[in-house]
Scaffold this active site. Structure first.
Site, PDB file in Angstrom:
ATOM      1  N   LYS A 172      28.308 -51.069 171.337  1.00 29.21           N
ATOM      2  CA  LYS A 172      26.876 -51.315 171.183  1.00 29.21           C
ATOM      3  C   LYS A 172      26.426 -52.444 172.144  1.00 29.21           C
ATOM      4  O   LYS A 172      27.255 -53.100 172.743  1.00 29.21           O
ATOM      5  CB  LYS A 172      26.558 -51.659 169.724  1.00 29.21           C
ATOM      6  CG  LYS A 172      27.025 -50.569 168.730  1.00 29.21           C
ATOM      7  CD  LYS A 172      26.290 -49.245 168.916  1.00 29.21           C
ATOM      8  CE  LYS A 172      27.000 -48.059 168.311  1.00 29.21           C
ATOM      9  NZ  LYS A 172      27.020 -47.979 166.885  1.00 29.21           N
TER      10      LYS A 172
HETATM   11  C1  LIG Z   1      27.466 -47.205 165.666  1.00 27.24           C
HETATM   12  C2  LIG Z   1      26.448 -46.602 164.759  1.00 27.24           C
HETATM   13  C3  LIG Z   1      26.417 -46.855 163.378  1.00 27.24           C
HETATM   14  C4  LIG Z   1      27.496 -47.541 162.630  1.00 27.24           C
HETATM   15  O1  LIG Z   1      27.927 -48.684 163.118  1.00 27.24           O
HETATM   16  P1  LIG Z   1      29.429 -49.217 162.893  1.00 27.24           P
HETATM   17  O2  LIG Z   1      29.259 -50.647 163.197  1.00 27.24           O
HETATM   18  O3  LIG Z   1      30.297 -48.479 163.854  1.00 27.24           O
HETATM   19  O4  LIG Z   1      29.800 -48.967 161.487  1.00 27.24           O
HETATM   20  C5  LIG Z   1      25.358 -46.360 162.656  1.00 27.24           C
HETATM   21  N1  LIG Z   1      24.392 -45.634 163.216  1.00 27.24           N
HETATM   22  C6  LIG Z   1      24.397 -45.330 164.520  1.00 27.24           C
HETATM   23  C7  LIG Z   1      23.282 -44.516 165.078  1.00 27.24           C
HETATM   24  C8  LIG Z   1      25.441 -45.795 165.333  1.00 27.24           C
HETATM   25  O5  LIG Z   1      25.463 -45.461 166.634  1.00 27.24           O
END
Ligand SMILES: *Cc1c(COP(=O)(O)O)cnc(C)c1O
Length: 362
Positions: A182
């Site tokens: 992210k």
């Molecule tokens: C990455 C992601 C999540 C979850 O995040 P994590 O930190 O990996 O649990 C939720 N929603 C979307 C759209 C994502 O891309």
């Protein structure tokens, strides 16, 4: 190959001393470093209440639990997302009702959502996919009209703006992810921004077995089972350092995204995204529409540039079979959309090269 995603880690000289200090501090579980990170993040996002979690998934799950979403309820969501948006709804036992997406943006379509509201609808989950912001003007109106709270999945939208303010303040809940790929990573981690201050203590109990951290362990009384969703001091320390770099990182994404918007709008065979009024995307990924998509992907890969769809549409999973319905907007969107790189690692030469390659045709 220019990758579509890449973890950003702050410079060693800044990161390593902080990690070393906390690792040997004698307090590596949830503690002061977590609370400090939360304060820093609140300031960064300009939101009054927020809790850090060990993942974005945990933040989504806690938001649903705070709304009391359970079996027999319905939650309207989108199939165009990463799976955790929807697996967390499934975990509550509620039924997922797919809203369709706008063909032009791939974002949840408020008109479709309004049609799917029933007396069982407990929440609407909107996803600011790839950093593009949903039509919040319309969603806010729907939320008020029907008294249904909105959960914003902002896993891709750190730094995206609505009405010139960073995403996080608008809805009952906003969920962030600090997973590896992210905008900002803490290796793994997440945060939940909570509009109603009265829910903060319950949110904290839900992230810690149901126990109240403010009360001595021997005097605690659990009345609702919680989870092990807390962030730890090591992760939080990484986050605190990362956060000091985020203005720079997000500006890179934004700058590259705007460059691509401008150049691609003048090229035949591609179509740029019409972003919603009052919104600014954070360009986690760059999204566009192309003719002859599979040829485009092959041509880009042959030239060392990743072009990908990244996620499988979630209604393809057996787990969500019960929710199956016609989604013509999503069908149409899928035929032409693609992501190309635009993150902090894409240099000015890279982005010029990307444009030259696309201009060359496929
Ligand atoms: C990455 C992601 C999540 C979850 O995040 P994590 O930190 O990996 O649990 C939720 N929603 C979307 C759209 C994502 O891309």
């Amino acid at each position: 190959m220019i990758p579509i995603v890449k973890p950003y880690i702050a410079p060693k000289e800044k990161m390593m001393p902080a990690i070393e200090e906390i690792l040997y501090s004698g307090y590596i579980a949830e503690g002061q470093a977590v609370y400090q990170f939360e304060d820093q993040l609140k300031e960064f996002l300009n939101v009054p209440n927020l809790i850090a979690t060990n993942s974005g998934t945990a933040a989504l799950h806690i938001a649903l639990l705070l709304l009391g979403v359970t079996e027999g309820d319905e939650v309207i969501s989108t199939a165009f997302t990463a799976e955790p948006t929807n697996t967390t709804i499934a975990l509550t036992g509620a039924k997922i009702v797919w809203g369709d997406v706008e063909q032009a943006t791939g974002l949840l379509d408020p008109i479709s959502v309004e049609k799917k509201i029933t007396s069982k609808t407990k929440a609407i989950v909107v996803v600011h996919y790839a950093g593009m912001v949903c039509d919040m003007d319309r969603f806010n109106t729907i939320s008020e009209k029907y008294g249904i709270p909105i959960i914003e999945d902002a896993a891709h939208a750190l730094g995206s703006c609505y009405l010139n303010k960073k995403i996080g303040y608008n809805s009952a809940f906003t969920c962030f992810s600090f997973q590896a790929i992210k905008h900002m990573t803490t290796v793994d981690g997440g945060a939940l921004a909570i509009r109603d201050q009265n829910l903060v203590n319950e949110a904290k109990r839900l992230r810690w077995f149901g126990l109240d951290k403010g009360v001595s362990r021997l005097k605690n009384n659990i009345n609702r089972a919680g989870y092990k969703y807390a962030m730890n001091n090591v992760t939080a320390t990484i986050g605190s350092v990362q956060l000091t770099e985020m203005d720079k990182v997000l500006t890179k994404h934004l700058d590259n995204g705007k460059y691509l918007d401008d150049k691609l709008s003048k090229i035949n065979g591609v179509k740029t995204i019409p972003y919603h009024q009052n919104t600014t995307p954070s360009y986690w990924l760059y999204t566009l529409h192309v003719e002859k998509k599979s040829d485009f992907i092959k041509m880009m890969e042959a030239n060392g540039i990743t072009a990908t769809e990244l996620h499988l549409r979630n209604d393809a999973h057996t787990l969500f079979a019960e929710s199956k319905c016609a989604l013509p907007g999503l069908d149409a969107f899928y035929k032409t959309y693609i992501h190309i790189p635009c993150g902090w690692w894409v240099s000015e030469e890279d982005r010029e090269y990307i444009i030259d390659i696309i201009r060359g045709g496929w």
